[in-house]
Design a protein around this motif. Sequence first.
Motif, PDB file in Angstrom:
ATOM      1  N   LEU A 291      43.347  35.733  37.098  1.00 39.58           N
ATOM      2  CA  LEU A 291      42.596  34.506  36.795  1.00 39.58           C
ATOM      3  C   LEU A 291      42.959  33.225  36.632  1.00 39.58           C
ATOM      4  O   LEU A 291      44.061  32.958  36.208  1.00 39.58           O
ATOM      5  CB  LEU A 291      41.790  35.197  35.160  1.00 39.58           C
ATOM      6  CG  LEU A 291      40.459  34.239  35.086  1.00 39.58           C
ATOM      7  CD1 LEU A 291      39.457  35.040  35.922  1.00 39.58           C
ATOM      8  CD2 LEU A 291      40.059  34.291  33.709  1.00 39.58           C
ATOM      9  N   ASN A 292      42.394  32.588  37.288  1.00 40.39           N
ATOM     10  CA  ASN A 292      42.871  31.038  37.343  1.00 40.39           C
ATOM     11  C   ASN A 292      41.872  30.054  37.497  1.00 40.39           C
ATOM     12  O   ASN A 292      40.539  30.218  37.552  1.00 40.39           O
ATOM     13  CB  ASN A 292      43.868  31.089  38.898  1.00 40.39           C
ATOM     14  CG  ASN A 292      42.854  31.267  40.044  1.00 40.39           C
ATOM     15  OD1 ASN A 292      42.113  30.821  40.299  1.00 40.39           O
ATOM     16  ND2 ASN A 292      43.684  32.333  40.831  1.00 40.39           N
TER      17      ASN A 292
ATOM     18  N   TRP B 207      37.788  31.696  37.577  1.00 33.68           N
ATOM     19  CA  TRP B 207      37.245  32.145  35.954  1.00 33.68           C
ATOM     20  C   TRP B 207      35.911  31.940  36.116  1.00 33.68           C
ATOM     21  O   TRP B 207      35.176  32.635  35.390  1.00 33.68           O
ATOM     22  CB  TRP B 207      38.159  31.354  35.229  1.00 33.68           C
ATOM     23  CG  TRP B 207      37.519  29.817  34.826  1.00 33.68           C
ATOM     24  CD1 TRP B 207      38.206  28.908  35.695  1.00 33.68           C
ATOM     25  CD2 TRP B 207      36.396  29.312  34.141  1.00 33.68           C
ATOM     26  NE1 TRP B 207      37.681  27.679  35.239  1.00 33.68           N
ATOM     27  CE2 TRP B 207      36.393  27.937  34.299  1.00 33.68           C
ATOM     28  CE3 TRP B 207      35.613  29.935  33.186  1.00 33.68           C
ATOM     29  CZ2 TRP B 207      35.477  27.131  33.788  1.00 33.68           C
ATOM     30  CZ3 TRP B 207      34.753  28.958  32.706  1.00 33.68           C
ATOM     31  CH2 TRP B 207      34.683  27.812  32.935  1.00 33.68           C
ATOM     32  N   TYR B 208      35.303  30.577  36.678  1.00 35.70           N
ATOM     33  CA  TYR B 208      33.765  30.606  36.445  1.00 35.70           C
ATOM     34  C   TYR B 208      33.001  31.458  37.367  1.00 35.70           C
ATOM     35  O   TYR B 208      31.948  31.938  36.985  1.00 35.70           O
ATOM     36  CB  TYR B 208      33.514  29.157  36.792  1.00 35.70           C
ATOM     37  CG  TYR B 208      32.091  28.686  36.539  1.00 35.70           C
ATOM     38  CD1 TYR B 208      31.650  28.481  35.166  1.00 35.70           C
ATOM     39  CD2 TYR B 208      31.276  28.674  37.384  1.00 35.70           C
ATOM     40  CE1 TYR B 208      30.328  28.060  34.988  1.00 35.70           C
ATOM     41  CE2 TYR B 208      29.907  28.149  37.225  1.00 35.70           C
ATOM     42  CZ  TYR B 208      29.196  28.130  35.905  1.00 35.70           C
ATOM     43  OH  TYR B 208      28.235  27.559  35.516  1.00 35.70           O
TER      44      TYR B 208
ATOM     45  N   CYS C   2      33.682  34.632  37.677  1.00 35.27           N
ATOM     46  CA  CYS C   2      33.794  35.759  36.918  1.00 35.27           C
ATOM     47  C   CYS C   2      32.853  35.543  35.927  1.00 35.27           C
ATOM     48  O   CYS C   2      31.910  36.561  35.484  1.00 35.27           O
ATOM     49  CB  CYS C   2      35.361  35.921  36.355  1.00 35.27           C
ATOM     50  SG  CYS C   2      36.431  36.596  37.341  1.00 35.27           S
ATOM     51  N   CYS C   3      32.654  34.486  35.400  1.00 37.55           N
ATOM     52  CA  CYS C   3      31.407  34.223  34.266  1.00 37.55           C
ATOM     53  C   CYS C   3      29.903  34.507  34.549  1.00 37.55           C
ATOM     54  O   CYS C   3      29.171  34.761  33.888  1.00 37.55           O
ATOM     55  CB  CYS C   3      31.599  32.841  33.774  1.00 37.55           C
ATOM     56  SG  CYS C   3      33.095  32.534  32.462  1.00 37.55           S
TER      57      CYS C   3
ATOM     58  N   ASN D 150      31.713  38.647  30.538  1.00 32.75           N
ATOM     59  CA  ASN D 150      33.090  38.198  30.992  1.00 32.75           C
ATOM     60  C   ASN D 150      33.668  36.956  30.403  1.00 32.75           C
ATOM     61  O   ASN D 150      34.668  36.895  30.157  1.00 32.75           O
ATOM     62  CB  ASN D 150      33.037  38.112  32.715  1.00 32.75           C
ATOM     63  CG  ASN D 150      33.131  39.257  33.438  1.00 32.75           C
ATOM     64  OD1 ASN D 150      33.094  40.565  32.589  1.00 32.75           O
ATOM     65  ND2 ASN D 150      32.630  39.388  34.628  1.00 32.75           N
TER      66      ASN D 150
ATOM     67  N   ILE E 103      37.236  36.480  28.745  1.00 27.73           N
ATOM     68  CA  ILE E 103      38.213  35.458  29.165  1.00 27.73           C
ATOM     69  C   ILE E 103      38.529  34.363  27.998  1.00 27.73           C
ATOM     70  O   ILE E 103      39.758  34.368  27.881  1.00 27.73           O
ATOM     71  CB  ILE E 103      37.479  34.461  30.202  1.00 27.73           C
ATOM     72  CG1 ILE E 103      37.216  35.375  31.570  1.00 27.73           C
ATOM     73  CG2 ILE E 103      38.171  33.148  30.583  1.00 27.73           C
ATOM     74  CD1 ILE E 103      36.286  34.592  32.715  1.00 27.73           C
TER      75      ILE E 103
ATOM     76  N   LYS F  91      42.444  33.919  26.017  1.00 21.39           N
ATOM     77  CA  LYS F  91      43.193  32.770  25.904  1.00 21.39           C
ATOM     78  C   LYS F  91      43.759  32.764  24.339  1.00 21.39           C
ATOM     79  O   LYS F  91      44.682  31.934  24.077  1.00 21.39           O
ATOM     80  CB  LYS F  91      42.029  31.568  25.939  1.00 21.39           C
ATOM     81  CG  LYS F  91      41.540  31.327  27.495  1.00 21.39           C
ATOM     82  CD  LYS F  91      42.833  31.229  28.236  1.00 21.39           C
ATOM     83  CE  LYS F  91      42.493  31.553  29.676  1.00 21.39           C
ATOM     84  NZ  LYS F  91      43.469  31.835  30.641  1.00 21.39           N
TER      85      LYS F  91
ATOM     86  N   ALA G 182      40.505  38.670  38.342  1.00 21.67           N
ATOM     87  CA  ALA G 182      39.271  38.573  39.339  1.00 21.67           C
ATOM     88  C   ALA G 182      39.328  39.788  40.127  1.00 21.67           C
ATOM     89  O   ALA G 182      40.422  39.908  40.801  1.00 21.67           O
ATOM     90  CB  ALA G 182      39.053  37.194  39.940  1.00 21.67           C
TER      91      ALA G 182
ATOM     92  N   PHE H 159      35.551  41.861  37.499  1.00 22.47           N
ATOM     93  CA  PHE H 159      36.478  41.297  36.661  1.00 22.47           C
ATOM     94  C   PHE H 159      37.283  42.435  35.835  1.00 22.47           C
ATOM     95  O   PHE H 159      36.565  43.345  35.652  1.00 22.47           O
ATOM     96  CB  PHE H 159      35.663  40.516  35.682  1.00 22.47           C
ATOM     97  CG  PHE H 159      36.590  39.786  34.517  1.00 22.47           C
ATOM     98  CD1 PHE H 159      37.331  39.078  34.491  1.00 22.47           C
ATOM     99  CD2 PHE H 159      36.628  40.416  33.258  1.00 22.47           C
ATOM    100  CE1 PHE H 159      38.291  38.460  33.427  1.00 22.47           C
ATOM    101  CE2 PHE H 159      37.410  40.111  31.992  1.00 22.47           C
ATOM    102  CZ  PHE H 159      37.898  39.124  32.022  1.00 22.47           C
TER     103      PHE H 159
END
Length: 151
Positions: A11-12, A16-17, A19-20, A35, A39, A43, A52, A62
């Motif tokens: 994930l980077n 990331w978005y 994946c959301c 997701n 995520i 964190k 991803a 994901f």
Amino acid sequence: MSTENVKIVELNADNWYDCCLLEVSKDQKDYIEPNAISIAQSKFEPTLKPFAIYAEEKVVGFLMFNSIKEELDGYWVYRIMVDKEFQGKGIGKFATQLMIAEMAKLPNAIKIVVGYHPDNLGAHNLYSSLGFIDNGDRFGKEMAVIKNITE
């Protein structure tokens, strides 16, 4: 869509978005967290490794696993999902195999464990097809299945 173009990427900032925005089918929503929650969890728990899933350069899924051993002396799969539009194409199974290969690189990797609700037939079919065994381990409402990665 061929699985030969499936890959997993950590994930980077670029994925990331995407994946959301992914969603599971309606009948799967009771079995998996969104997701965005996974995520966020990664964190605050830095041992969790989110990825991803790409198919032909598009984010389609994901997954996330823990990089430290937990219950049953194994490394745990925390999440794996494929967007509802891309299910049934073998992407989830291939991505799970890629994840298992990543997890096998972890220190003293002997077994991988995944928990899921017993009514989640999709998860059951996926994991049993990959050699995960149900030894009767239960954690709350979930069953835990194990794959030995060293013989």
